[in-house]
Design an enzyme around this catalytic site. Sequence first.
Site, mmCIF file in Angstrom:
data_model
loop_
_atom_site.group_PDB
_atom_site.id
_atom_site.type_symbol
_atom_site.label_atom_id
_atom_site.label_comp_id
_atom_site.label_asym_id
_atom_site.label_seq_id
_atom_site.Cartn_x
_atom_site.Cartn_y
_atom_site.Cartn_z
ATOM 1 C CD GLN A 26 -2.917 -1.191 2.285
ATOM 2 O OE1 GLN A 26 -2.664 -1.897 3.238
ATOM 3 N NE2 GLN A 26 -4.006 -0.427 2.238
ATOM 4 C CG HIS A 30 -0.922 -6.137 5.209
ATOM 5 N ND1 HIS A 30 -0.996 -5.482 6.421
ATOM 6 C CD2 HIS A 30 -2.044 -5.772 4.549
ATOM 7 C CE1 HIS A 30 -2.094 -4.755 6.476
ATOM 8 N NE2 HIS A 30 -2.755 -4.921 5.349
ATOM 9 C CG ASN A 74 -3.306 -7.577 7.860
ATOM 10 O OD1 ASN A 74 -3.405 -7.025 8.949
ATOM 11 N ND2 ASN A 74 -4.075 -7.247 6.829
ATOM 12 C CD GLU A 75 -7.962 -6.828 8.126
ATOM 13 O OE1 GLU A 75 -8.382 -6.865 6.951
ATOM 14 O OE2 GLU A 75 -8.172 -5.872 8.889
HETATM 15 C C1 BGC Z 1 -6.399 -3.867 6.008
HETATM 16 C C2 BGC Z 1 -5.705 -2.663 5.403
HETATM 17 C C3 BGC Z 1 -6.734 -1.717 4.819
HETATM 18 C C4 BGC Z 1 -7.617 -1.229 5.946
HETATM 19 C C5 BGC Z 1 -8.655 -0.192 5.565
HETATM 20 C C6 BGC Z 1 -7.689 -3.561 6.703
HETATM 21 O O1 BGC Z 1 -8.647 -4.438 6.233
HETATM 22 O O2 BGC Z 1 -5.516 -4.626 6.793
HETATM 23 O O3 BGC Z 1 -4.793 -3.126 4.450
HETATM 24 O O4 BGC Z 1 -6.158 -0.659 4.128
HETATM 25 O O5 BGC Z 1 -8.285 -2.331 6.526
HETATM 26 O O6 BGC Z 1 -9.610 -0.686 4.717
#
Ligand code: BGC
Length: 407
Positions: free
Chosen positions: A32, A126, A170-171
Amino acid sequence: MSVSPTTDRPNSVRPLSVPAGFLWGASTAAHQIEGNNTASDWWHLETTPGSHVVEPSGDAADSYHRWAEDMDILVDLGLTDYRFSIEWARIEPTEGRFSNAELAHYRRMVDGAIERGLRPVVTLHHFTVPQWFAARGGWTAPGAVELFVRYVERTAPVIGTGVSHVCTINEPNMVAMFGAIASLGAEAFREAGLPLPDAATTEVLVEAHHAARAAIKAIDPQIQVGWTIANQVYQALPGAEAVTAEYSWPREDVFLVAARDDDWVGVQSYTRTRVGTDGPLHPEPGVELTLSGYEFYPQAVGEAARHTWEVTEHTPVIVTENGLSVTDDTRRVAYLHGALDSLERAMADGVDIRGYLHWSLLDNYEWGSYAPTFGLVAVDRETFERHPKPSAHELGRIAQGGAFPRP
Ligand code: BGC
C-alpha cells in the site's frame, strides 16, 4: 461485561493511563505504500485488463525509498512503535530464489527503526503473495503451507534480532474472502456484511499461522508472535443472537480461536455491523458515514477488544489497526478520542490491551483506489512530500501522556 454510560464521567479531560511498555504508533503495509511491487499477485491483478481492481498502485507513497522519512515522522510526532510489513514477493520473486538484497533492505528498515528508538512490529504477510504462488493455486494448492514456512524461515536475518513483535498473517479472515470478492466484484460490497470465507482457505491459513509461529519461535523464542484479525463488531438486534453468532463464526471467531495460544492477538476495527434476524444490516439512514461507506462509530474498537478477549479466552490484545477514511481531519481527531475512550473502558473492565497502532500512518493505496484517505499524514501523489495532519499531532500528544476529552 457492562459498558458504563458516558454520564458516569462528565467533563472528563485527562490522559490515558496505560500499562508499561504500551505500544503507541501507526501501521502500514508494504504493497500500500512502497510502490512498484511488481512480482506480487496484486500488481498482476492491477495490470490485468478486466480484473476487479480498477486503479493501479503504481509508485504508491514511494516508501520503498522513503521509509526513513516515514520513521522520522513517527519519532517527531512522539510515537514509539511502527507496524510495517515485509514483502514476500520481493524476498522470493521467483519460486525458490531468495533475494539477499531485499532481505538486507528490510533489515536496514528494522535497524533504522531501532536507531531512532522506534520498536518495529513486523508483519510477514499483508494480503499480497508472490504472483508465482498465486499462479500455482494460492493457499489451497498442495505445499502452500510449506512454501510459506520456508519464506518465514528465510526472514530470520530481518526479524532475528531487535524485533519484539511479529504478525504472521494480516486479516486471514479477509484473505479467505478474496476468492468470493474477486468473483462477485463490486457486488460483494453492495450487500450488507461480508461474503462467506472459503472454508478450505480458512483451514490452510490456520495451519500456516501455527506452522509459521513455530518457525519464528525457532528463530528466537523471545519473539512475541500473533496474527491480526478484522473485527466487524457484530451487534445482534433483539432476537438475532443466534443468527449473529452463526454469522460471526466463519468470518471472525474461528480465526480468534486459533489465536488462543498466541503471545498476542491483533484487533483491527473500523466500524460495527448490526445483525437482524435476516442477517447483517446496512447503517441506518442519516448516520454519519466515512469515505469507505462505514458508519462513524469510534467505540467499535473497545467492543472489538472485548469480543476478542472473550473468544480467545484471554490472549493479550494489541490494537494493530483502527481508523477511518475522511477528508475532514477534525472527524479523525473526534474518532481517536472516542476510540481511546472505549479502550480505556475495556481496560477498566479487565481486558489486557497492550498497544494502539492507528491505521494508517500515510494516505495510501486502499486496494484498488487512492480515494479513501486513512492517513494521519497526507502524501502528495506527485512529489511524495509528507504532510502530517492535526490528528497525527493529536495521537502523538496523547501517546506522550497528554490529556484529551472523553466524548
Ligand atoms: C487492512 C488494510 C486496509 C484497511 C482499511 C484492513 O482491512 O488490513 O490493508 O487498508 O483495513 O480498509
